[in-house]
Structure formats: structure tokens, C-alpha cells
Write an enzyme that holds these catalytic residues in place. Structure first.
Site, PDB file in Angstrom:
ATOM      1  N   ASP A 131       0.995  -0.957   0.075  1.00 42.43           N
ATOM      2  CA  ASP A 131       0.135  -0.132   0.646  1.00 42.43           C
ATOM      3  C   ASP A 131       0.754   1.316  -0.240  1.00 42.43           C
ATOM      4  OD1 ASP A 131      -2.188   1.620  -0.186  1.00 42.43           O
ATOM      5  OD2 ASP A 131      -3.317   0.841   1.432  1.00 42.43           O
TER       6      ASP A 131
HETATM    7  C1  BGC Z   1      -5.105   3.271   0.095  1.00 42.71           C
HETATM    8  C2  BGC Z   1      -5.643   1.970  -0.518  1.00 42.71           C
HETATM    9  C3  BGC Z   1      -5.297   2.969  -2.035  1.00 42.71           C
HETATM   10  C4  BGC Z   1      -3.629   3.240  -2.021  1.00 42.71           C
HETATM   11  C5  BGC Z   1      -3.573   3.877  -3.240  1.00 42.71           C
HETATM   12  C6  BGC Z   1      -4.069   3.879  -0.129  1.00 42.71           C
HETATM   13  O1  BGC Z   1      -4.217   5.220   0.778  1.00 42.71           O
HETATM   14  O2  BGC Z   1      -5.079   2.575   2.025  1.00 42.71           O
HETATM   15  O3  BGC Z   1      -6.671   1.664  -0.346  1.00 42.71           O
HETATM   16  O4  BGC Z   1      -5.232   1.664  -2.969  1.00 42.71           O
HETATM   17  O5  BGC Z   1      -4.316   4.083  -1.287  1.00 42.71           O
HETATM   18  O6  BGC Z   1      -4.847   5.340  -4.082  1.00 42.71           O
END
Ligand code: BGC
Length: 766
Positions: free
Chosen positions: A289
Site C-alpha cells: 500500500d
Molecule cells: C489506500 C489504498 C489505495 C492506495 C492508492 C492508500 O492510501 O489504503 O486502498 O489503493 O492508497 O491510492
């Protein structure tokens, strides 16, 4: 995955890898394994590490792609994919840099959070799950893939399948609720919808199941907080939806931010290698993530080089944003902290995905400007979104059949969510055009027709506290805070209420009051709106509460005082139409809750598939019992249980029937029930089957969902519904984490929600 070897070539012949042009328009590539091995053999260590790097689009804007920092990195072979870049035009420009200017001309992945639709937006995932309709859910993902791929995107960070039993956590809005069985069916439907079992098509996209693992169980519901859970609970309750996505062929997995058993998921070898690869056989790649690797420094796992090596050795292939791999892996290879085989393996998995998507055959496969013009936010996609959203609405209360509304007379539509198009799509709707979403005011007026007068007043702001409202309306999802005093806003509302036959109060959360980093300790509708509601009730006019929310709320007061409550979640770009369709009875509501609505925050975590404990309550009336498992100041039961949802009609269940009272491991049982529509409307009902394993080698839940069917029954008609139970439905993970069924007695319940007591008993015998 079946890959077509012959595809059209649109004007490029400059690959650094071997590619044969047999005619002017046909490209034949070697089979995947050979092709990818050849390519890896040509790569320098820097180029390999570059493939593992996933930055955001950063400063890229059309026309400037060539001069941006990201562009320079792409040219230097330091980027494997990009995310959050929107439009074919920009994506084409950037892809061009990769395949024309970088040495090996490897195309990029283009990712985005296409979570519940693209420009055409569907209900937030918690709402979608409330449809209990797997075909519709799959269809929503298919339309999302169609639109996203038409706009250049080939990879979505969805589905989010984190089980959560804690509505304080803002991201309950992004998941499918609390149940592992339902969550697994939805995970499968979403993956199928995005990938359609054929990634080589230009209208399917790579799916990414997230957040692996247990992200939905942070302590106190505070986002990113510590998770601490027994393995038996992980395997029985929290892992199933991730595993279901893997079994459905999901191409990628995203690691979660939290720790699992004391080690952050991003650096957790047990999780990423033992469970995901060895036990579940996952063949795709794992992405972190956002800055997940860097955050391990704050978790206290070491410096950037240490945590990057930890992630790589745990089994992570791609580094989102943080550049830990880019900055440190080479050094770790030199110092023998990471092996070149480990890096080659990661590169292989990422190149495999690019091959499966057909990007080596045609890097511009998803860059058809004509598709972008004709396939996005189309009339037909919007019509489907409207119909799907209407199925997600949950009728929580309807005293004396106040609903549906008549298409005549005067309606006072009051509340800060009534004329709030920017909030209709809900959280995580990055591609949507908020300006084009349909507010309740617009939808109500249109669906009401010319015989009905709709008056509108805002009535109150989201809350009295302006700073709170600001935090809850980020990313352009404004509620246009009104500068008038509360008294002035109320006076205007009471004025139009006085001129109307009925009040529709559009209240609740704003879109960004749930979602990422939006945890709450108070689960009530914000106070300014609760005060407004009580003032509206005092007028004596009938009041319908149209609730907007991204999570289960505490609605005790509303349930006691308001005659009709329709929970609409955030229903997507067509929300206003869908809600009006249901309010006026053009669509009979059939949504059912997939997460328990508590009576108070103190009951949280709360879920239907709980354990009995050694001291369960003896009475069913919720009376306090000393030295039993209960609260001195609150009942144990929730306000609205899992699976609950009303209809404008009534469904009568007959007694459950069973084909035999004993079953052997290789046999099946048939469980059936007759359901009669005894009311005045045609309707749909979600028939739910739960099992209780009465005695086990480990304690077993009081009920577990093991089947459901959504059926349409016309008024006055009856339908017989049959479920089949086999040994697989009786299995669970025991203390040694073996997936087994144990002999003994089982109860099977079939009914309208998880409170049902309509049951039969059978025995599993040798
Ligand atoms: C979130 C994810 C997301 C990623 C990319 C993160 O802050 O937890 O769910 O896919 O950002 O945008």
C-alpha cells in the site's frame, strides 16, 4: 490465463525484446515464460529494480509529460507502473516515453483506485454488498472495467475485501461488511467482473485484492492502528474473502498497513509467503500500500534499507510510492541481504502481468481515444447504475406504510444532504465527475412528475462545528456550508414544512465522514442534524428519514421517533434517481444490511456470528442478568441485525424442511422453505441460511451464514426455495488450523435475517 498470441500492431516496431512481425499488422511473441525469461536476461540490476517501482503520476500533466521528474525516471527504466493518472491522452503520452525512450521499451502498468465504478459510479462497496445480488455486483465491476480501460487504465486497486466488525473504522464503507461467507462471494464476483477470466481483452483490467491482511480489525477502529488476532480467527473469519479472490484468479494483491502477529504485513514472510504463496498458491504479484515499506521505519522495524530488504524477502514485488526498493535494493544485493533470484522472481511476476494484459503485444491497447469518447458515463451505463443502486437501499423502518410516497401533493425536502451532488458518489470515487452526480433534490423532482410539488430547504449544516465539517468534506466533496445561523436555517425549513404534506429529511454523514482516515468515536448523526430532525418531528407532519451513511450508525433515537427510515448509503452518481425510485415505490426496496447496526458505540465490535461464551444471557428480552455476559447499561442485541431490511410488502416464511436428519460426509442435504408474499406489492427477498455447529473441538459461532438466495415474488404468490448443504459447508479451521468438519449435531436456520429462529436439526455421522 489464456492469452492470444496474435494481435494487431498499431504502429510500433521498436521493442528491445524479441518480437516477430509476420505481416504488417500481426505480432507474434514467444510464449510467456520464454518471453519473460529472455527479457529478464537482458536487464541490468537497475532496470530490474525499476520494474518494482510504482510512483504516482506526480507532476505529469498533458503536454508536460516529457519534462516531468517521473518522465525522466521512466526514460531511465526506473518505473514499472504509474497510478492515479486520468485520461487516455495523458496515459498515451506517458506510455510513449516507456516504449520509445527507455532502453528496453517495457510498457507501464497504469493503476487507479476504481473502487465502485469509474465515471459512472455505483454505491459504495458497503452499499453494493447490501444488494446481496452477485450478478449485479459483478456487472458493476464489469462496467467499471469497461469505462476505466476505455480511459487508459489497465489495473484497479479493488476489490477491498477486509472484513470489519467495527463501524468506528471509516473504511467499513469500502468493504462488504462483517461476514466471511458473503464477503467471499462478493470478492469472487468483483474479480470476475474486472478480469472476466480473460485479461487479454481490451475491456478487462487487472484486479488487486486488498488489503492483505486484517486491515479491518484495527484496535479501537482507529485507522492504521495495531491489529492483534488469533490465527484461528484469522483463518475462520478474516482470511476467507482474500482467499476467495485468489481462488477466483485475481492478478495482484495489496499488502495492508497494519501489523499481523507483531510484524507489519508488508514485511511479514509468514503472511506473504507461507499463507499467500504456499498455502493458497497465489501466482500473481504483491504490491505494497502507499508508502507501506517506508512506514515500517515508524513501526520500528529498522531503517529504509532494512525494511526494504525485509519486504522483498517477505514476498513483496512492487513498492508503491515510497521508493524504498529503488533507493536501497542494489546496496542490499551487494551486501548479500537480498538475493538476485528474489529480485528476478519479483520482476518476473510483474512482467507476467504485463504480458497477460497484452501490453507487450500492444502497449497502447487501452489507449483508444474513440473508446474514451463513446464508452464512458454513457446513458446505458448510467441506467444500469441507477437500477443497481436502487437495489442497495435498505428500508429500516416503515410504520403504517408511510412509504412509498404518493406522486401528488407537496413534499418538503429538508437537510444538508438533500442538494449535495458532490457527496452522492461517496468516498473513493476518484474518477467520478461530481458535478454530474444526481442529487436527491434533482432526482426527487424528476421522478415525482408534474403532479407533485417539491420544496427544498437546507435546514442545518452537517454539524455546528465548522472545522469538523471541513474535515468531513475533503477532496471537493463540499456541502457548501451555509453561513446563516442555525435558527435562520431552521426557520426556513419549518416554513416549507408548514406548506407541505410530508417531510423528507435527507440527513446523515457526508461522503468523507467515512472512508480512509475517517474513524469516529461517536456513531450518531451529527448533532445539528439530530436537532433539526427533532424540530421537524415536532411539526406533527409525517417525516421520512432518508439516511446517508458510509457505516453503520447508532440510530436509537431516530428509530424511536421517526416513522420511516430509508438507508441509502452513498448510492453513486445516479443516487438521486435511485432514491426517488424507491421513495415513490417504482422500485420496492430489497437491500439487507451486511453489517450490524449497534445500539451504542460501547457494543462495538459487534457482529452476528459471535461465540456463545460460557455465560450467555438466559432471557431473550434483553433483561440484565448479574454474572452473565452482558452490559449493566445497555442490551446485548444490536438495533438492526446483520441481514435485516424491510420491503413495502411482507414475506411469510413456512417451516424449514430438510431432506434427511442424518448426513454422511459424501452426502448432501436439501433444505427448503416456502416464502409467500402476503403484502400489496411485488417484491424481492433475500432468503438467508445459517448453520450452527452445536459441539466442536473449538468453540463455534452461534450462527454462520452458509447460503442465500435473492428471489422475486409477486404479491399473493408463494415460492419454494431449496438450498443444498454438503460437507464443505460444515468445515472450519480447528486448533491445528486444519480445515475439517466434525461429526455431531448441526442446526440450520432459514429466514429473513440473522435473528431467525426458523430451524431444523441434523446430524453429521460417520
Ligand atoms: C489506500 C489504498 C489505495 C492506495 C492508492 C492508500 O492510501 O489504503 O486502498 O489503493 O492508497 O491510492
Amino acid at each position: 490465463m489464456k492469452i492470444k498470441l496474435i494481435v494487431l500492431l498499431i504502429g510500433f516496431s521498436f521493442f528491445g525484446y524479441s518480437q516477430k512481425k509476420v505481416s504488417k499488422k500481426t505480432v507474434i511473441l514467444k510464449p510467456k515464460t520464454e518471453f519473460v525469461s529472455d527479457l529478464i536476461s537482458k536487464m541490468t540490476l537497475d532496470e530490474k529494480i525499476g520494474q518494482l517501482n510504482l510512483p504516482t503520476s506526480g507532476d505529469i500533466t498533458t503536454g508536460q509529460a516529457n519534462s516531468s521528474d517521473v518522465a525522466k525516471n521512466i526514460e531511465d527504466g526506473k518505473v514499472g507502473g504509474l497510478f492515479n493518472i486520468k485520461s487516455v491522452k495523458k496515459i498515451k503520452e506517458v506510455q510513449k516515453i516507456a516504449v520509445e525512450k527507455s532502453r528496453l521499451k517495457i510498457p507501464l502498468l497504469f493503476g487507479m483506485d476504481v473502487i465502485h465504478g469509474y465515471e459512472t459510479t455505483f454505491p459504495i462497496p458497503l452499499g453494493l454488498s447490501s444488494t446481496w445480488d452477485m450478478d449485479l455486483i459483478e456487472r458493476s465491476a464489469q462496467i467499471a472495467a469497461q469505462e476505466a480501460s476505455a480511459d487508459g487504465i489497465n489495473w484497479t486497486f479493488s476489490p477491498m475485501v477486509d472484513i470489519s466488525r467495527d463501524p468506528r473504522w471509516g473504511r467499513v464503507s469500502e468493504g462488504s461488511g462483517e461476514d466471511p461467507f458473503l464477503g467471499s462471494r462478493i470478492a469472487e464476483a468483483m474479480v470476475k467482473g474486472y478480469q472476466q477470466k480473460d485479461l487479454s481483452k481490451n475491456n478487462t483490467i487487472l484486479s488487486c485484492v486488498k488489503h492483505f491482511a486484517l486491515y479491518g480489525a484495527p484496535e479501537a477502529g482507529r485507522d492504521y492502528n495495531t491489529v492483534d488476532m488469533s490465527r484461528i480467527r484469522m483463518y475462520n473469519d478474516y482470511f476467507p474473502p482474500y482467499k476467495a479472490a485468489i481462488d477466483a484468479g485475481v492478478g495482484s494483491v495489496m499488502a495492508s498497513f497494519n501489523e499481523v502477529d507483531g510484524i507489519p504485513a508488508t514485511g511479514n514472510k509468514w503472511l506473504m509467503t507461507n499463507v499467500l504463496r504456499n498455502q493458497w498458491g497465489f501466482k500473481g504479484f504483491v504490491v505494497t500500500d502507499y508508502t507501506g515499506i517506508n512506514e515500517m521505519v515508524d513501526h520500528g522495524m529498522g531503517d529504509l534499507q532494512t525494511v526494504s530488504a525485509l519486504a522483498m524477502n517477505a514476498g513483496i514485488e512492487m513498492d508503491m510510492v515510497g521508493e524504498g526498493f529503488l533507493k536501497t535494493l542494489k546496496k542490499s544485493v551487494d551486501e548479500k541481504k537480498v538475493s538476485i533470484e528474489q529480485i528476478d522472481n519479483a520482476v518476473r511476476l510483474i512482467l507476467n502481468a504485463k504480458y497477460d494484459l497484452g501490453l507487450f503485444h500492444d502497449p497502447y491497447k487501452y489507449c483508444d481515444e474513440n473508446r474514451a469518447k463513446t464508452e464512458i458515463f454513457t446513458k446505458s451505463n448510467r441506467a444500469e447504475a441507477r437500477a443497481i443502486a436502487a437495489q442497495s437501499l435498505v428500508l429500516l423502518k416503515n410504520n403504517k406504510q408511510l412509504l412509498p410516497l404518493k406522486k401528488s401533493g407537496t413534499i418538503a425536502l429538508i437537510g444538508p444532504l438533500a442538494d449535495a451532488k458532490e457527496n452522492m458518489a461517496g468516498t473513493w470515487s476518484v474518477a467520478t465527475n461530481m458535478e454530474k452526480s444526481i442529487s436527491l433534490l434533482t432526482g426527487l423532482k424528476e421522478v415525482a412528475g408534474t403532479n407533485t410539488k417539491v420544496l427544498y430547504a437546507k435546514g442545518s449544516n452537517l454539524d455546528y462545528d465548522a472545522a469538523f465539517e471541513e474535515r468531513a468534506t475533503m477532496f471537493g466533496k463540499t456541502l457548501h456550508r451555509d453561513s446563516r445561523t442555525s435558527a435562520e436555517l431552521l426557520a426556513e425549513a419549518l416554513q416549507i414544512a408548514g406548506e407541505s404534506d410530508i417531510i423528507v429529511a435527507a440527513l446523515g454523514e457526508s461522503a468523507e465522514l467515512s472512508g480512509e482516515s475517517s474513524s469516529r468515536t461517536n456513531l450518531e448523526i451529527p448533532q445539528a442534524q439530530r436537532d433539526l430532525l427533532q424540530a421537524l418531528l415536532k411539526t406533527g407532519k409525517p417525516v421520512v428519514l432518508v439516511l446517508f451513511t458510509g457505516r453503520p450508525l447508532v440510530l436509537v433515537q431516530e428509530n424511536e421517533t421517526v416513522p420511516a427510515i430509508l438507508n441509502t448509503w452513498f448510492a453513486g452518481s445516479e443516487a438521486g434517481y435511485s432514491i426517488a425510485d424507491v421513495l415513490f415505490g417504482d422500485v420496492n426496496p430489497s437491500g439487507k444490511l451486511t453489517a450490524t447496526f449497534p445500539r451504542s458505540v460501547g457494543q462495538v465490535p459487534i457482529y452476528y456470528n459471535q461465540k456463545n461464551t460460557g455465560r450467555p444471557l438466559m432471557n431473550k428480552e434483553g433483561k440484565f442478568e448479574k454474572f452473565r455476559s452482558n452490559f449493566i447499561d445497555e442490551r446485548n442485541e444490536p438495533l438492526y441485525p446483520f441481514g435485516f431490511g424491510l420491503s413495502y410488502t411482507n414475506f411469510k416464511y413456512d417451516k424449514v424442511e430438510i431432506s434427511a436428519v442424518k448426513m454422511k460426509a459424501d452426502e448432501k442435504l436439501k433444505i427448503s422453505v416456502e416464502v409467500e408474499n402476503t403484502g400489496d406489492y411485488n417484491g424481492k427477498e433475500v432468503i438467508q441460511l445459517y448453520i450452527r455447529d452445536l459441539v466442536g473441538s473449538v468453540t463455534r459461532p452461534v450462527k454462520e451464514l452458509k447460503g442465500f438466495q435473492k428471489i422475486a415474488v409477486n404479491k399473493g404468490e408463494k415460492q419454494k426455495v431449496t438450498f443444498e448443504i454438503g460437507i464443505e459447508d460444515l468445515k472450519f479451521y480447528n486448533a491445528d488450523l486444519q480445515f475439517i468438519a466434525e461429526l455431531g449435531t448441526f442446526e440450520v436456520f432459514v429466514g429473513t435475517d440473522s435473528n431467525t429462529e426458523n430451524k431444523v436439526v441434523f446430524e453429521l455421522i460417520k
